[in-house]
Design a protein around this motif. Structure first.
Motif, PDB file in Angstrom:
ATOM      1  N   GLU A 250       0.851  -1.198   0.000  1.00  0.00           N
ATOM      2  CA  GLU A 250       0.000   0.000   0.000  1.00  0.00           C
ATOM      3  C   GLU A 250       0.884   1.244   0.000  1.00  0.00           C
ATOM      4  O   GLU A 250       2.072   1.172   0.327  1.00  0.00           O
ATOM      5  CB  GLU A 250      -0.851   0.016   1.286  1.00  0.00           C
ATOM      6  N   HIS A 251       0.263   2.384  -0.284  1.00  0.00           N
ATOM      7  CA  HIS A 251       1.028   3.642  -0.287  1.00  0.00           C
ATOM      8  C   HIS A 251       1.700   3.890   1.060  1.00  0.00           C
ATOM      9  O   HIS A 251       2.825   4.377   1.130  1.00  0.00           O
ATOM     10  CB  HIS A 251       0.124   4.830  -0.645  1.00  0.00           C
ATOM     11  N   GLU A 252       1.010   3.565   2.135  1.00  0.00           N
ATOM     12  CA  GLU A 252       1.616   3.833   3.452  1.00  0.00           C
ATOM     13  C   GLU A 252       2.858   2.962   3.691  1.00  0.00           C
ATOM     14  O   GLU A 252       3.761   3.348   4.418  1.00  0.00           O
ATOM     15  CB  GLU A 252       0.597   3.659   4.583  1.00  0.00           C
ATOM     16  N   ASP A 253       2.909   1.796   3.032  1.00  0.00           N
ATOM     17  CA  ASP A 253       4.109   0.946   3.147  1.00  0.00           C
ATOM     18  C   ASP A 253       5.277   1.541   2.357  1.00  0.00           C
ATOM     19  O   ASP A 253       6.433   1.252   2.633  1.00  0.00           O
ATOM     20  CB  ASP A 253       3.866  -0.457   2.558  1.00  0.00           C
ATOM     21  N   LEU A 254       4.931   2.303   1.326  1.00  0.00           N
ATOM     22  CA  LEU A 254       5.954   2.802   0.408  1.00  0.00           C
ATOM     23  C   LEU A 254       6.475   4.187   0.792  1.00  0.00           C
ATOM     24  O   LEU A 254       7.441   4.684   0.204  1.00  0.00           O
ATOM     25  CB  LEU A 254       5.385   2.877  -1.016  1.00  0.00           C
ATOM     26  N   ALA A 255       5.830   4.805   1.779  1.00  0.00           N
ATOM     27  CA  ALA A 255       6.239   6.162   2.190  1.00  0.00           C
ATOM     28  C   ALA A 255       7.717   6.138   2.570  1.00  0.00           C
ATOM     29  O   ALA A 255       8.197   5.171   3.151  1.00  0.00           O
ATOM     30  CB  ALA A 255       5.399   6.618   3.372  1.00  0.00           C
ATOM     31  N   TYR A 256       8.434   7.192   2.228  1.00  0.00           N
ATOM     32  CA  TYR A 256       9.883   7.184   2.479  1.00  0.00           C
ATOM     33  C   TYR A 256      10.402   8.583   2.758  1.00  0.00           C
ATOM     34  O   TYR A 256       9.740   9.592   2.470  1.00  0.00           O
ATOM     35  CB  TYR A 256      10.614   6.612   1.261  1.00  0.00           C
ATOM     36  N   ARG A 314      -1.529  10.701  -5.799  1.00  0.00           N
ATOM     37  CA  ARG A 314      -2.118  10.285  -4.501  1.00  0.00           C
ATOM     38  C   ARG A 314      -1.028   9.890  -3.520  1.00  0.00           C
ATOM     39  O   ARG A 314      -1.052  10.236  -2.341  1.00  0.00           O
ATOM     40  CB  ARG A 314      -3.061   9.089  -4.702  1.00  0.00           C
ATOM     41  N   PHE A 315      -0.032   9.171  -4.022  1.00  0.00           N
ATOM     42  CA  PHE A 315       1.082   8.710  -3.185  1.00  0.00           C
ATOM     43  C   PHE A 315       1.818   9.905  -2.577  1.00  0.00           C
ATOM     44  O   PHE A 315       2.102   9.955  -1.371  1.00  0.00           O
ATOM     45  CB  PHE A 315       2.015   7.856  -4.047  1.00  0.00           C
ATOM     46  N   ARG A 323       5.217  12.807   6.248  1.00  0.00           N
ATOM     47  CA  ARG A 323       6.439  13.579   6.544  1.00  0.00           C
ATOM     48  C   ARG A 323       6.149  14.675   7.564  1.00  0.00           C
ATOM     49  O   ARG A 323       6.930  14.910   8.477  1.00  0.00           O
ATOM     50  CB  ARG A 323       7.008  14.183   5.265  1.00  0.00           C
ATOM     51  N   GLN A 324       5.023  15.335   7.378  1.00  0.00           N
ATOM     52  CA  GLN A 324       4.638  16.408   8.329  1.00  0.00           C
ATOM     53  C   GLN A 324       4.533  15.843   9.736  1.00  0.00           C
ATOM     54  O   GLN A 324       4.942  16.458  10.703  1.00  0.00           O
ATOM     55  CB  GLN A 324       3.267  16.998   7.944  1.00  0.00           C
ATOM     56  N   LYS A 325       3.949  14.634   9.789  1.00  0.00           N
ATOM     57  CA  LYS A 325       3.740  14.024  11.101  1.00  0.00           C
ATOM     58  C   LYS A 325       5.077  13.622  11.743  1.00  0.00           C
ATOM     59  O   LYS A 325       5.264  13.808  12.949  1.00  0.00           O
ATOM     60  CB  LYS A 325       2.856  12.779  10.948  1.00  0.00           C
ATOM     61  N   CYS A 326       5.986  13.106  10.951  1.00  0.00           N
ATOM     62  CA  CYS A 326       7.195  12.469  11.502  1.00  0.00           C
ATOM     63  C   CYS A 326       8.393  13.397  11.693  1.00  0.00           C
ATOM     64  O   CYS A 326       9.154  13.257  12.643  1.00  0.00           O
ATOM     65  CB  CYS A 326       7.641  11.329  10.584  1.00  0.00           C
ATOM     66  N   VAL A 327       8.583  14.307  10.751  1.00  0.00           N
ATOM     67  CA  VAL A 327       9.875  15.016  10.695  1.00  0.00           C
ATOM     68  C   VAL A 327       9.757  16.415  11.285  1.00  0.00           C
ATOM     69  O   VAL A 327       8.921  17.209  10.852  1.00  0.00           O
ATOM     70  CB  VAL A 327      10.350  15.131   9.228  1.00  0.00           C
TER      71      VAL A 327
END
Ligand code: PPS
Length: 397
Positions: A250-256, A314-315, A323-327
């Motif tokens: 899924e897209h959430e798995d591919l986030a980088y 969408r990705f 990214r906003q949430k994590c970094v």
């Protein structure tokens, strides 16, 4: 994170107990805290395997740590069994891959599911280790960008670059410019680490990287047949969407997050002349890259170009919110980073990293930290989790 501990080889029951003890160890990487929020139960947990085994050929300075990190997270979530090198982070690089370089199959596992540590490819040997249905993937980058990055990163490691660096002293020219003026004078093909000094991507793919010969096209065709997907760094997000379709991610798995990047001031500006010299010195990499860019767009066409474009949009949107949430801060210099998040540095370049946001839930913290975890730290963590002991060091010379 379990590092810097020496464990001798001991009976497997001992190691199993150690593994259990390690799992109780509390850190942001403690198991069960790393799942992305709202993730569906995994296929593995439901007793079936939805994802094929994967071989990722981790090519040098192409963005491969970013892809490896995606695979590490995916593998960890799925409790995949990793084919790890029996020593350090690489399969005896720059030797060609051999079965003997792989650590044992851990007790309770019937096969390796993921192989993604640095190696010089030998297809036949890799096939002996991985299941028959393994999906082969790799990543290529524009040869000029790859070589410039490689030269900066490995100036003090690759013998040909070391010689050019010495020769450049007091010349008022960069070591790279001096090297490109007469690369042959610095390049001894008998030095194993000089594999990276000419056509490095061809070298990693197991091709003859020294000069073109009649069997080169045939070997290239074998690679085309063997690799289900050759991603292209210049089309990174498109590549990941195709990877997601191939592996059922899924897209959430591919986030980088872009990992292992040099600080802006470590990058050498290249004029047209230098670029041309680089392409000509790395002509086999240029052929390799151009060939697989074509193959890439054929695959993209099969997927559907409009569909690909829409998915990439969408990705990117979903990744932006992650990214906003994590970094809290990107491009952070190594001196400002805690050990866990500090990428490995070389003598001649600065590799930047990320600062994780505070006030995250433990679950989000585990997810976000994993996404910014440098290769060596994540590799050691997974190795310890799999074997209940630290990785073995390289043998002393
Ligand atoms: N997503 C994405 N897109 C494009 N480029 C990317 C991406 N992620 C990483 N990078 C760049 O890849 C370089 C690091 O490559 P590797 O991780 O393969 O290096 S290593 O061989 O493991 O040391 C390094 O290149 P340079 O910064 O030019 O040195 C990274 O910036």
């Amino acid at each position: 994170l379990q590092t810097n501990r020496t464990h001798e080889l001991r009976p497997t029951a001992d190691r199993r107990n150690e593994r259990k003890a390690a799992e109780k160890h509390s850190s942001p990487l403690t198991p069960n805290t790393h799942q992305p929020p709202k993730h569906k139960p995994t296929a593995r947990a439901e007793g079936r395997r939805a994802h094929p085994p994967v071989v990722f050929l981790k090519t040098h300075r192409t963005g491969s740590s970013t892809v490896q990190n995606i695979l590490f997270r995916f593998g960890e979530r799925e409790s995949a069994t990793f084919a790890f090198p029996s020593r350090t982070y690489q399969f005896n690089y720059p030797d060609r891959f051999k079965v003997a370089f792989v650590d044992e199959l851990p007790e309770g596992s019937s096969q390796f599911d993921l192989l993604c540590s640095h190696m010089r490819l030998d297809l036949r040997e890799v096939r002996k280790v991985m299941p028959q249905n393994a999906v082969f993937i790799t990543l290529l980058r524009d040869p000029v960008k790859t070589f410039e990055s490689l030269f900066g990163y490995y100036t003090s490691i690759v013998p040909a670059f070391v010689s050019a660096y010495r020769a450049a002293a007091n010349k008022g020219k960069s070591a790279l410019a001096v090297f490109l003026d007469s690369p042959e004078t610095f390049w001894d093909p008998k030095e194993p680490w000089n594999g990276l000094a000419k056509n490095p991507m061809s070298f990693d793919m197991g091709l003859n990287n020294q000069k073109w010969n009649g069997s080169w096209p045939e070997h290239l065709a074998q690679l085309e047949e063997a690799f289900h997907l050759v991603m292209i760094a210049e089309h990174f997000d498109e590549s990941l969407v195709l990877l997601g379709a191939l592996l059922g991610l899924e897209h959430e798995d591919l986030a980088y997050l872009r990992l292992n990047a040099r600080a802006g001031n470590s990058v050498t500006e290249l004029d047209k002349n230098m670029q041309a010299k680089m392409r000509s010195w790395n002509v086999l990499d240029t052929l390799l890259y151009d060939f697989f860019v074509q193959v890439f767009w054929e695959k993209a066409n099969q997927f559907g170009l409009n569909k690909l474009k829409a998915e990439v949009t969408r990705f990117r949107a979903s990744m932006e919110s992650t990214r906003q949430k994590c970094v809290s801060r990107a491009e952070v210099s190594p001196g400002e980073l805690e050990d866990l998040l500090r990428p490995w540095q070389t003598e001649t370049t600065t590799i930047v990293g990320y600062e994780v946001r505070g006030n995250l839930s433990l679950q989000d913290q585990g997810y976000c930290i994993r996404m910014m975890l440098p290769e060596l730290q994540y590799h050691s963590h997974l190795y310890f989790k799999q074997y209940g002991r630290d990785m073995r060091a390289a043998p002393a010379d």
